[in-house]
Design a protein around this motif. Structure first.
Motif, mmCIF file in Angstrom:
data_model
loop_
_atom_site.group_PDB
_atom_site.id
_atom_site.type_symbol
_atom_site.label_atom_id
_atom_site.label_comp_id
_atom_site.label_asym_id
_atom_site.label_seq_id
_atom_site.Cartn_x
_atom_site.Cartn_y
_atom_site.Cartn_z
ATOM 1 N N SER A 1 51.766 33.489 39.311
ATOM 2 C CA SER A 1 51.306 34.347 40.169
ATOM 3 C C SER A 1 49.753 34.340 40.113
ATOM 4 O O SER A 1 49.298 33.709 39.124
ATOM 5 C CB SER A 1 52.077 35.663 39.916
ATOM 6 N N CYS B 1 47.937 40.197 40.268
ATOM 7 C CA CYS B 1 49.275 40.659 39.925
ATOM 8 C C CYS B 1 49.168 41.390 38.634
ATOM 9 O O CYS B 1 50.279 41.965 37.992
ATOM 10 C CB CYS B 1 50.226 39.682 40.109
ATOM 11 N N CYS C 1 51.472 37.002 35.006
ATOM 12 C CA CYS C 1 51.515 35.622 34.808
ATOM 13 C C CYS C 1 52.224 35.293 33.453
ATOM 14 O O CYS C 1 52.048 35.951 32.340
ATOM 15 C CB CYS C 1 50.321 35.143 34.908
ATOM 16 N N ASN D 1 61.666 37.054 45.200
ATOM 17 C CA ASN D 1 61.043 35.847 44.129
ATOM 18 C C ASN D 1 62.112 34.905 44.141
ATOM 19 O O ASN D 1 63.235 35.122 44.938
ATOM 20 C CB ASN D 1 60.858 36.514 42.861
ATOM 21 N N GLN E 1 56.557 34.417 42.848
ATOM 22 C CA GLN E 1 56.724 35.782 43.212
ATOM 23 C C GLN E 1 55.949 35.934 44.475
ATOM 24 O O GLN E 1 54.780 35.331 44.846
ATOM 25 C CB GLN E 1 56.177 36.643 42.214
ATOM 26 N N THR F 1 53.080 37.673 45.490
ATOM 27 C CA THR F 1 52.009 38.230 44.833
ATOM 28 C C THR F 1 51.239 39.344 45.465
ATOM 29 O O THR F 1 50.791 40.057 45.152
ATOM 30 C CB THR F 1 50.877 37.156 44.289
#
Length: 130
Positions: free
Chosen positions: A36, A40, A44, A102, A120, A122
């Motif tokens: 990501s 975010c 990560c 996701n 994801q 993001t």
């Protein structure tokens, strides 16, 4: 257990917030990676081992209350699988809901998950963190 059975059990356990079962389906040196963007926040991850995996998952718990988790797609090829999930969370600070999807790519060896690579949405996550 075959790959599909392992993944279905893991997804069912995750949806039920049953971390013990999820971890029981993983190797001790599980590789977990979330791809990501930095906006975010702390989501990560690129880690190895069950403790690091739990730590990566706990970063969500700091910001979100778990709402719902629904398996949409499951594709299996040998010891590899791909899943798409619909996920709902509530932001702990703002109370705002987050509904997103996701994609996870799984590797299973000898009935245990050895790798989870997660992608994801993001943009949705970044907007909901505000």
């Amino acid at each position: 257990m075959d790959t599909e059975t392992v993944i279905r059990k893991a997804v069912t356990a995750y949806a039920a917030s049953d971390l013990e079962t999820v971890l029981g389906l993983c190797t001790d040196d599980i590789h977990y990676c979330i791809r990501s963007t930095p906006d975010c926040g702390p989501y990560c991850a690129d880690c190895h081992g069950k403790a690091a995996f739990v730590d990566a998952l706990s970063k969500y718990v700091e910001d979100w209350t778990f709402g719902a988790f629904e398996l949409i797609d499951l594709i299996v090829s040998g010891n590899r699988a791909a899943t798409r999930q619909r996920v709902e969370f509530i932001n702990r600070r703002t109370g705002a809901p987050l509904q997103t999807q996701n994609a996870l790519f799984w590797t299973v060896e000898d009935g245990k998950i050895t790798e989870i690579l997660e992608f994801q949405d993001t943009a949705t996550i970044s907007a909901a963190r505000s």
